[in-house]
Write a protein that holds these residues in place. Sequence first.
Motif, PDB file in Angstrom:
ATOM      1  N   GLU A 468      -6.560  93.084  11.258  1.00 19.47           N
ATOM      2  CA  GLU A 468      -6.321  92.562   9.932  1.00 19.47           C
ATOM      3  C   GLU A 468      -5.025  92.965   9.251  1.00 19.47           C
ATOM      4  O   GLU A 468      -4.163  92.102   8.871  1.00 19.47           O
ATOM      5  CB  GLU A 468      -7.507  93.067   9.085  1.00 19.47           C
ATOM      6  N   LYS A 469      -4.498  94.140   9.258  1.00 18.51           N
ATOM      7  CA  LYS A 469      -3.119  94.525   8.962  1.00 18.51           C
ATOM      8  C   LYS A 469      -2.107  93.904   9.570  1.00 18.51           C
ATOM      9  O   LYS A 469      -1.054  93.517   8.945  1.00 18.51           O
ATOM     10  CB  LYS A 469      -3.180  96.238   8.921  1.00 18.51           C
ATOM     11  N   ALA A 470      -2.035  93.916  11.036  1.00 16.94           N
ATOM     12  CA  ALA A 470      -1.283  93.176  11.749  1.00 16.94           C
ATOM     13  C   ALA A 470      -1.273  91.756  11.327  1.00 16.94           C
ATOM     14  O   ALA A 470      -0.087  91.155  11.102  1.00 16.94           O
ATOM     15  CB  ALA A 470      -1.455  93.277  13.109  1.00 16.94           C
ATOM     16  N   PHE A 471      -2.053  91.051  11.176  1.00 16.24           N
ATOM     17  CA  PHE A 471      -2.512  89.820  10.784  1.00 16.24           C
ATOM     18  C   PHE A 471      -1.718  89.352   9.346  1.00 16.24           C
ATOM     19  O   PHE A 471      -1.174  88.373   9.116  1.00 16.24           O
ATOM     20  CB  PHE A 471      -3.833  88.906  10.872  1.00 16.24           C
ATOM     21  N   GLU A 472      -2.180  90.381   8.440  1.00 15.79           N
ATOM     22  CA  GLU A 472      -1.487  90.268   7.415  1.00 15.79           C
ATOM     23  C   GLU A 472       0.241  90.471   7.317  1.00 15.79           C
ATOM     24  O   GLU A 472       0.953  89.916   6.427  1.00 15.79           O
ATOM     25  CB  GLU A 472      -1.825  91.228   6.004  1.00 15.79           C
ATOM     26  N   LYS A 473       0.474  91.504   7.982  1.00 16.64           N
ATOM     27  CA  LYS A 473       2.163  91.571   8.141  1.00 16.64           C
ATOM     28  C   LYS A 473       2.649  90.264   8.802  1.00 16.64           C
ATOM     29  O   LYS A 473       3.769  89.970   8.332  1.00 16.64           O
ATOM     30  CB  LYS A 473       2.273  92.735   9.208  1.00 16.64           C
ATOM     31  N   PHE A 474       1.862  89.527   9.839  1.00 19.09           N
ATOM     32  CA  PHE A 474       2.272  88.304  10.132  1.00 19.09           C
ATOM     33  C   PHE A 474       2.500  87.286   9.159  1.00 19.09           C
ATOM     34  O   PHE A 474       3.626  86.511   9.131  1.00 19.09           O
ATOM     35  CB  PHE A 474       1.420  88.141  11.369  1.00 19.09           C
ATOM     36  N   LEU A 475       1.449  87.306   8.380  1.00 19.36           N
ATOM     37  CA  LEU A 475       1.571  86.020   7.158  1.00 19.36           C
ATOM     38  C   LEU A 475       2.774  86.387   6.150  1.00 19.36           C
ATOM     39  O   LEU A 475       3.420  85.518   5.724  1.00 19.36           O
ATOM     40  CB  LEU A 475       0.363  86.220   6.468  1.00 19.36           C
ATOM     41  N   GLU A 476       3.008  87.751   6.056  1.00 21.33           N
ATOM     42  CA  GLU A 476       4.216  88.129   5.127  1.00 21.33           C
ATOM     43  C   GLU A 476       5.447  87.821   5.678  1.00 21.33           C
ATOM     44  O   GLU A 476       6.397  87.185   5.095  1.00 21.33           O
ATOM     45  CB  GLU A 476       4.140  89.691   4.732  1.00 21.33           C
ATOM     46  N   TRP A 477       5.637  87.868   7.082  1.00 21.81           N
ATOM     47  CA  TRP A 477       6.781  87.498   7.743  1.00 21.81           C
ATOM     48  C   TRP A 477       6.863  85.863   7.881  1.00 21.81           C
ATOM     49  O   TRP A 477       8.068  85.576   7.743  1.00 21.81           O
ATOM     50  CB  TRP A 477       6.553  88.027   9.192  1.00 21.81           C
ATOM     51  N   LEU A 478       5.853  85.226   7.666  1.00 19.74           N
ATOM     52  CA  LEU A 478       5.773  83.691   7.881  1.00 19.74           C
ATOM     53  C   LEU A 478       6.293  83.515   6.186  1.00 19.74           C
ATOM     54  O   LEU A 478       6.742  82.277   6.262  1.00 19.74           O
ATOM     55  CB  LEU A 478       4.341  83.336   8.158  1.00 19.74           C
TER      56      LEU A 478
END
Length: 720
Positions: A468-478
Amino acid sequence: MLIEDLIKNNYLITPSAYYLLEPHYKKDFSLAELIKFAKAKGTFVIDSSIAEAFLVEKGILSTGDSPEPVSSEPKTEMSLETFSGETSEGTVTTSEMSVSKENSAESSPEIGISSTTETVEKVGSTSTGDVVENEPSISSSAEESVQLSESSGETSVSTGTGGELGQSTPSFVSEKTARENISEGESFVSTGTFEVKGSSDESLNGSDDSLTEVVEDSLPVETENGNGCGNYMDSEEYYENGNGVKPKIVYGDYGIPIAYVGEDVGGEKSYSKYEDVVIKPKKGFRYRAKEIPDEWEVTFDVKNVKFEAPRVKNASSKEGEIIIQAYSSYFKSRLKKMRRIFRENPEIGTVIDIAKLGYVRDDDVTIIGLVNDKRETAKGFMFEVEDATGRIKVFLRKDKENASQVYNAIMPDSVVAFRGQPGKGIFFANRAFLPDVPKFRKQKPPLEEKVYAILLSDIHVGSNKFCEKAFEKFLEWLNGEVNSRAEEELVSRIKYMILGGDVVDGVGIYPGQYNELAIPDIFDQYEALANLLRNVPEHITMFIGPGNHDAARTALPQPGFYEEYAKPIYKLKNAVIISNPAVINLHGREFLIAHGRGIEDVVDFIPKRSHHRPAEAMVDLLKLRHLAPTFGNKVPIAPDPEDTLVIESVPDLFQAGHVHVMQYKIYNGVFVINSGTWQAQTEFQKMVNIVPTPARVPIIDVETARLRAVISFEQFCEGV
């Protein structure tokens, strides 16, 4: 008798409770009394504790007769990476990369930039189209890396040891070695550094039950309850200790339990559904993709295929006869579509039905049929081939052209063409043909502007192994939280996102899964997924399809999600729900999207195939032009009267997931990629030696249908 009576009244009973109650059923108590007692307890599952309490109340057992429960042990930096690519002539090895640039001041301290170039290497005057079995050489040391540096327009490849970006000592590799480790195809540039986790390449044949659907609700699990005793999955206490969620079984196709859903007990849930995850686009960030007009179309979707139901002969026809008729139509449909594909091959020659071989004398002819059986003999290979008119034995000598390669590539029920001469009760073949994809294809016109697509699969929201933390970081990057101009250029041109199945973890999919669920309610899993995906910028169109963990039809093809459970993702403004499989046309390029369950059968039947190298298995499916050729093995196939799993049109890109390992190849101009996962290794995957590669984001250049970059968020994924 007790079990059947309870099921008819929508009640379930566990094995331990059955053995307690069965000796007394209809002797000391009636069905109505048992149901009344269970209803008073507010449960539809009669477990051992309910059974014991009922027998005590009836005076059949005394309180001292209670059996003792038995306890049982239950079994900051983002980076970009490239993976092994392979064409029919060569292989790209997997390497650990770090990159130095002259303008290193502009590179991100968190995301670096690397470049990899594909070059076309000619091998002889003709190409067989067969994949060369070159194993990638990966150093066991986590510190070894390959460095690509760009200076004055030249690219050099070096190796060395070092930790941080730009600190490795270069040791140059020969030009020949570098050339051998570059794949055929159009060039692409990928950005960042990455680390490759080692994994065994041993085949998982016979031990890959993790990839099949299993419902297990009776494994013992020990929990702390104050007296050292264990609670069981067939007891109310077990579920009450699991975040207060009482299970309710929902049945899907053919009476198979597809989900255990929690009843609405009111109050606040003890787990997060990501309502508080709100990520907004970075102020001032320019999305060039917004300025590019939408140009997409779902050219094939199972939901749009109109099936004609089998017709019964008379009122006395049995259900089994209808199923047989449906599957007969299914295989006839497959054969018809494959014959059409074979006729596009100029080498096939005259095609004749098997029943008409008796009228042929000395001329070479071609037969096309389903392979029911194959075996190797001392001098060659023997096949049993069947078409709509009959069946015949086919013999192919070992010394004939490509005989061994074709024999190994053929799976049961796949369609193959044989050219040769008929004999008495046997057909002597001198050549065998797979449907395959053509080696040469017409080039498509370039696009006016670069536009990118992201390929994801196997997110598994709801699992406690979900990154989940990695996916949230991905969303921030997006949403524009980038650290370099290269990243900004990538993010600004992303216009599409494809999610290829297993978007949630589901419930009851594999043994012991309930212990690894952070969200034990299927409805809440889809709500949590929607809460995350609502943070994807609105100009990015998301195509979302189902997998075997989703609330969807179990058998292939899967028309889509059951809307009753997946309603939150249907409500997303920029989401398009697709089937499994589906074909999406993006700016004139065809993307074939499938979850990838057919990989399981390839690993079972084709030598040297493994879940650790899924792109090789995907190439085998391309050669057979079918997403699940074998009937009756691990992949369930629905009795539809038309075979919609045939790859009728050759795609520009073929995406799958399912096995949680990212790998890509280029085969006869088709870019083949398995897009990995967002779930760390589960306990069950450890038992069957599945080593996932989570939290990696492949970015595709839509114009070339090739990999532009891979962004890795793996370092934010716990348990990796």
